[in-house]
Design a protein around this motif. Structure first.
Motif, short mmCIF file in Angstrom:
data_model
loop_
_atom_site.label_atom_id
_atom_site.label_comp_id
_atom_site.label_asym_id
_atom_site.label_seq_id
_atom_site.Cartn_x
_atom_site.Cartn_y
_atom_site.Cartn_z
N PRO A 160 0.84 -1.20 0.00
CA PRO A 160 0.00 0.00 0.00
C PRO A 160 0.88 1.25 0.00
O PRO A 160 2.02 1.23 0.48
CB PRO A 160 -0.79 -0.13 1.31
N CYS A 163 3.71 2.52 2.67
CA CYS A 163 3.88 1.46 3.68
C CYS A 163 5.19 0.72 3.47
O CYS A 163 5.88 0.86 2.48
CB CYS A 163 2.70 0.49 3.63
N THR A 204 -8.59 -5.08 2.10
CA THR A 204 -8.71 -3.63 2.13
C THR A 204 -7.73 -3.02 3.13
O THR A 204 -7.23 -3.70 4.03
CB THR A 204 -10.14 -3.23 2.53
N GLU A 205 -7.47 -1.73 2.97
CA GLU A 205 -6.64 -1.03 3.93
C GLU A 205 -7.44 -0.77 5.21
O GLU A 205 -8.65 -0.49 5.15
CB GLU A 205 -6.14 0.29 3.34
N LEU A 206 -6.77 -0.87 6.34
CA LEU A 206 -7.43 -0.67 7.63
C LEU A 206 -7.32 0.80 7.99
O LEU A 206 -6.45 1.23 8.75
CB LEU A 206 -6.76 -1.56 8.69
N SER A 207 -8.24 1.59 7.45
CA SER A 207 -8.15 3.05 7.53
C SER A 207 -8.58 3.61 8.87
O SER A 207 -8.17 4.70 9.25
CB SER A 207 -8.98 3.69 6.41
N ALA A 241 -2.99 -0.49 13.80
CA ALA A 241 -4.32 -1.11 13.80
C ALA A 241 -4.88 -1.18 15.22
O ALA A 241 -6.07 -0.91 15.45
CB ALA A 241 -4.25 -2.51 13.19
N GLU A 280 2.03 -2.67 7.84
CA GLU A 280 0.76 -1.95 7.97
C GLU A 280 -0.36 -2.69 7.24
O GLU A 280 -0.13 -3.43 6.30
CB GLU A 280 0.90 -0.54 7.39
N HIS A 281 -1.60 -2.42 7.68
CA HIS A 281 -2.81 -2.95 7.05
C HIS A 281 -2.78 -4.48 6.96
O HIS A 281 -3.27 -5.06 6.00
CB HIS A 281 -3.00 -2.35 5.66
N THR A 282 -2.18 -5.11 7.96
CA THR A 282 -2.04 -6.57 7.95
C THR A 282 -2.32 -7.12 9.34
O THR A 282 -1.80 -6.62 10.34
CB THR A 282 -0.63 -6.99 7.51
N THR A 343 -4.82 -8.63 4.69
CA THR A 343 -3.69 -7.80 4.29
C THR A 343 -3.99 -7.05 3.00
O THR A 343 -4.68 -7.57 2.11
CB THR A 343 -2.41 -8.66 4.10
N ALA A 344 -3.49 -5.83 2.96
CA ALA A 344 -3.63 -5.01 1.74
C ALA A 344 -2.44 -5.20 0.82
O ALA A 344 -2.39 -4.58 -0.25
CB ALA A 344 -3.78 -3.55 2.12
#
Length: 349
Positions: A160, A163, A204-207, A241, A280-282, A343-344
């Motif tokens: 992403p 990242c 998806t990204e964990l926004s 996260a 990130e985002h995982t 995961t993104a």
């Protein structure tokens, strides 16, 4: 993997600091939290075998009908034997430095007598050793998750925007967890898919915290039911996260805890373990422990390779000293079919 070295303390309380001020490094949370089983004594390759039985229940008859190991249409006589491997790769930690650089900071390091024959003071060794061991732990903690054999170009993984990149910098000596998972999910190679395929519950990204909560629910629903009661089953997440999730559930109208307190590190009764090192985002759900039942293994050569340090003068006519550690290491997941991941990160098309 625990550092058991005893560091000497500087007892001088004069005109300079007792110790050098150092930047804090992140260490190795994966080992510190007991999330990985370490297998020692691997010089070349170690096999991680797994066996899966099919339908062994049959009608009661006087003489069972044998198919001589041939798998039946109903799954009878299925005996699936799979192999995964740990193949540790060599790398080293190396540092050269001049002990005289300490002279203006520490009184004991100021020259006394003949400089040519002066040895490296043990207290200087202790400081440099502590810093080196910290950096070693930081590297290993990152590499377990984000390394890729051959580096970033060989990993072929799209991160992403903004990242951590898989296989970047020096994380190139073995495949880390994220590389193993994505290869397993996307490969057609039977060896890579041995032990089943990882379950991807989201990409998806964990926004924000709501996205993290939704991802946790999706991971739990996709978790194989046969491992849901395992005591070592845990969610591994990054601090970004966790912080987003912690704030989200604290802000709810019906609060789990006050804003001044940290919420429980649990979801559906299972531990949530935030660590430094996972990208990130995982988030990953699986059995993680120091025992042989762990789904994450690390292979090394000798058990104390990560604590054996050589300190010596660079050469006879030099006042420089060097510190050197030589290691072999690899990581792998044992039962991919029992790993759930959000995961993104994606394989590069």
């Amino acid at each position: 993997m625990a550092d058991t070295l005893n560091f000497l303390q500087n007892g001088y309380n004069g005109e300079v600091l007792e110790d050098l001020l150092t930047y804090t490094v992140q260490g190795n949370d994966t080992v510190r939290e007991g999330l990985i089983h370490i297998k020692t004594g691997i010089q070349h390759r170690y096999t991680l075998p797994a066996v899966k039985l099919g339908n062994v229940i049959q009608d009661n008859v006087p003489t069972p009908q044998s198919t001589h190991g041939i798998k039946g249409e109903d799954g009878s006589n299925e005996y699936q034997f799979t192999e995964r491997y740990l193949e540790p790769s060599d790398f080293m930690i190396y540092l050269e430095f001049n002990p005289r650089d300490y002279e203006k900071y520490w009184k004991f390091a100021q020259p006394e007598g003949n400089l040519v024959f002066r040895e490296l003071d043990p207290r200087i060794q202790a400081t440099m050793l502590r810093l080196l061991m910290d950096k070693k732990n930081e590297y290993i903690g990152n590499a377990i998750w984000t390394s890729a054999r051959g580096g970033e170009s060989a990993a072929k993984i799209t991160a992403p925007e903004g990242c951590t990149k898989i296989g970047a910098n020096k994380e190139k000596y073995f495949d880390g967890v994220i590389k193993r998972i994505l290869d397993n999910v996307n490969s057609t190679d039977d060896e890579v898919k041995a032990g089943g395929q990882c379950i991807v519950s989201g990409t998806t990204e964990l926004s924000d915290g709501a996205a993290v909560e939704a991802a946790l629910y999706a991971m739990w629903k996709n978790c194989p039911k046969q491992i849901r009661k395992k005591t070592s089953l845990a969610f591994i997440v990054g601090w970004d996260a966790w912080d987003a999730y912690d704030q989200y559930i604290s802000d709810k109208q019906v609060k789990y805890s006050e804003n001044t307190e940290v919420n429980k590190y649990r979801f559906k009764g299972k531990r949530i373990i935030p660590i430094v090192g996972i990208p990130e985002h995982t988030m990953v759900l699986g059995e993680f422990s120091t025992g042989m039942d762990s789904n994450l293994w690390m292979g090394v050569d000798f058990a104390n390779d990560t604590e054996i340090l050589k300190v010596d003068r660079l050469q006879a006519n030099s006042e420089l000293f060097f510190m050197q550690m030589r290691m072999k290491m690899d990581v792998n997941i044992v039962r991919p079919a029992e790993i759930v991941v959000h995961t993104a990160y994606k394989k590069t098309e």
